[in-house]
Design a protein around this motif. Sequence first.
Motif, mmCIF file in Angstrom:
data_model
loop_
_atom_site.group_PDB
_atom_site.id
_atom_site.type_symbol
_atom_site.label_atom_id
_atom_site.label_comp_id
_atom_site.label_asym_id
_atom_site.label_seq_id
_atom_site.Cartn_x
_atom_site.Cartn_y
_atom_site.Cartn_z
ATOM 1 N N ASP A 183 1.120 -1.334 0.028
ATOM 2 C CA ASP A 183 -0.120 0.339 -0.146
ATOM 3 C C ASP A 183 0.791 1.522 0.193
ATOM 4 O O ASP A 183 2.120 1.095 0.676
ATOM 5 C CB ASP A 183 -0.545 0.295 1.249
ATOM 6 C CG ASP A 183 -1.890 -1.050 1.343
ATOM 7 O OD1 ASP A 183 -2.081 -2.087 0.667
ATOM 8 O OD2 ASP A 183 -2.524 -0.890 2.493
ATOM 9 N N TYR A 184 0.371 2.400 -0.066
ATOM 10 C CA TYR A 184 0.419 3.306 -0.091
ATOM 11 C C TYR A 184 -0.458 4.556 -0.085
ATOM 12 O O TYR A 184 -0.825 4.618 -0.838
ATOM 13 C CB TYR A 184 1.393 4.163 -1.950
ATOM 14 C CG TYR A 184 2.169 3.635 -2.539
ATOM 15 C CD1 TYR A 184 3.486 4.048 -1.906
ATOM 16 C CD2 TYR A 184 1.933 2.335 -2.974
ATOM 17 C CE1 TYR A 184 4.888 3.501 -2.653
ATOM 18 C CE2 TYR A 184 3.790 1.731 -3.446
ATOM 19 C CZ TYR A 184 5.031 2.220 -3.148
ATOM 20 O OH TYR A 184 5.658 1.848 -3.521
ATOM 21 N N ASP A 185 -0.156 4.652 1.438
ATOM 22 C CA ASP A 185 -1.742 5.641 1.894
ATOM 23 C C ASP A 185 -1.959 6.972 1.938
ATOM 24 O O ASP A 185 -0.701 7.469 2.857
ATOM 25 C CB ASP A 185 -1.973 4.437 3.182
ATOM 26 C CG ASP A 185 -2.152 3.152 2.797
ATOM 27 O OD1 ASP A 185 -3.383 2.853 1.762
ATOM 28 O OD2 ASP A 185 -1.339 2.205 3.753
ATOM 29 N N GLY A 186 -2.932 7.539 1.564
ATOM 30 C CA GLY A 186 -2.601 9.190 2.224
ATOM 31 C C GLY A 186 -4.341 9.192 2.797
ATOM 32 O O GLY A 186 -4.605 8.036 3.407
ATOM 33 N N THR A 202 -3.890 -7.296 22.744
ATOM 34 C CA THR A 202 -4.808 -7.356 21.663
ATOM 35 C C THR A 202 -5.016 -7.581 20.610
ATOM 36 O O THR A 202 -5.566 -6.309 21.009
ATOM 37 C CB THR A 202 -6.401 -8.611 22.425
ATOM 38 O OG1 THR A 202 -6.111 -8.879 23.815
ATOM 39 C CG2 THR A 202 -6.496 -9.232 21.823
ATOM 40 N N GLY A 203 -4.781 -7.607 19.343
ATOM 41 C CA GLY A 203 -4.925 -7.601 18.359
ATOM 42 C C GLY A 203 -6.426 -6.912 17.474
ATOM 43 O O GLY A 203 -7.593 -8.112 17.872
ATOM 44 N N SER A 204 -6.752 -5.730 18.144
ATOM 45 C CA SER A 204 -9.086 -5.758 17.863
ATOM 46 C C SER A 204 -9.077 -4.801 17.052
ATOM 47 O O SER A 204 -10.462 -4.712 16.784
ATOM 48 C CB SER A 204 -8.706 -4.780 19.378
ATOM 49 O OG SER A 204 -8.393 -3.758 19.202
ATOM 50 N N GLY A 205 -8.254 -4.418 16.119
ATOM 51 C CA GLY A 205 -9.159 -3.982 15.070
ATOM 52 C C GLY A 205 -9.183 -4.829 14.016
ATOM 53 O O GLY A 205 -8.604 -5.940 14.189
ATOM 54 N N PRO A 206 -9.659 -4.851 12.376
ATOM 55 C CA PRO A 206 -9.775 -5.333 11.287
ATOM 56 C C PRO A 206 -8.739 -6.342 10.495
ATOM 57 O O PRO A 206 -8.917 -6.689 9.815
ATOM 58 C CB PRO A 206 -11.232 -4.533 10.981
ATOM 59 C CG PRO A 206 -10.364 -3.208 10.498
ATOM 60 C CD PRO A 206 -9.957 -2.970 12.298
ATOM 61 N N GLY A 207 -7.622 -5.601 10.756
ATOM 62 C CA GLY A 207 -6.346 -6.368 10.924
ATOM 63 C C GLY A 207 -6.079 -7.542 11.240
ATOM 64 O O GLY A 207 -5.395 -8.273 10.410
ATOM 65 N N SER A 238 -5.626 6.286 7.937
ATOM 66 C CA SER A 238 -6.926 6.477 8.777
ATOM 67 C C SER A 238 -6.858 4.708 9.165
ATOM 68 O O SER A 238 -7.047 4.501 10.247
ATOM 69 C CB SER A 238 -7.797 6.831 8.962
ATOM 70 O OG SER A 238 -8.409 7.222 7.497
ATOM 71 N N SER A 239 -7.804 3.996 8.414
ATOM 72 C CA SER A 239 -8.330 2.877 7.834
ATOM 73 C C SER A 239 -7.020 1.841 8.465
ATOM 74 O O SER A 239 -7.391 0.697 8.179
ATOM 75 C CB SER A 239 -8.598 2.989 6.466
ATOM 76 O OG SER A 239 -7.737 2.683 4.840
ATOM 77 N N THR A 240 -5.463 2.088 7.627
ATOM 78 C CA THR A 240 -4.958 1.489 7.673
ATOM 79 C C THR A 240 -4.271 1.438 9.034
ATOM 80 O O THR A 240 -3.970 -0.104 9.860
ATOM 81 C CB THR A 240 -3.516 2.103 6.931
ATOM 82 O OG1 THR A 240 -3.726 1.362 5.383
ATOM 83 C CG2 THR A 240 -2.419 1.476 7.146
#
Length: 280
Positions: free
Chosen positions: A114-117, A218-223, A187-189
Amino acid sequence: MAVPRTTTLIAAAVIALTLADIGVAIGRSTSSGSSPSATSTPPAIPASPLAPGSPPPAIPASPGGAGPATPTTPPEPNSLAGQLAKTFQLALAQHTVHSVAKNVSKKGTATFDDYDGVQTGEQHIAINGGHVDVRVIGPTTYFTGDAKGLAIYGFTPQAVQALHGQWLSLVAGQPGYRIITAGVTISSTLQADAITGPLTRRPAKTLDGVKVYGIAGTGSGPGSPQGSHATMWISEQTGLPVAFDATNRTTTITETFSDWGKPIHVTTPADVYGQPGLAS
């Protein structure tokens, strides 16, 4: 390639119906495996990714919870929760980042480059032997893929034959937009990498020549895989994320971050299916 108008109209209807009904598609927590058949179930993804312009991810001050939530009181600045919140704030302030995530499970491997802005981004996905490219430009998301890549989205073999290699578009509010746009903005990343407590500090080490320390929970994000143990590795010098990992019994996700703040250039595809003449 010129496309007969009848074919274009049929394809547009197929896209709308497919994405309206799809409950699963590509996302960074997707598990991979062999290419699915027309009746197989595509890999699952998180239900509610952020779209461009969404607020920054919130980091809970207290342990527990199914996912990130806005704390009622800010975490103590010197606490691990406060340090993690500051890291996310610093990251968002950079506006751009290059991230590469790899998902490894018993079903195979998926990679997301990804290249995220802030409101633009570009993502290159390799999964199930297929490839998909996604571009986000403001409220519009463009995506294209080869036959195996589009099959992952749940398109029928007939639709795949007509659409593979073509750029397709969705705008905010259309079915499928949030799923396909997930993880392609900064932000979503970062939301995908949310961690809840109890938090612990991992010992310092060196990653790619950078001295880092870890904050684990604990990993709680959607990733993150469900119930995973996750760690954000943070540069001791800059306070920015350097790497993220999350592991449960079946899946391991590793992600690296680089090029914070460097300009990215995402162009509108010259030809978009059903929109002849649309150019950057």
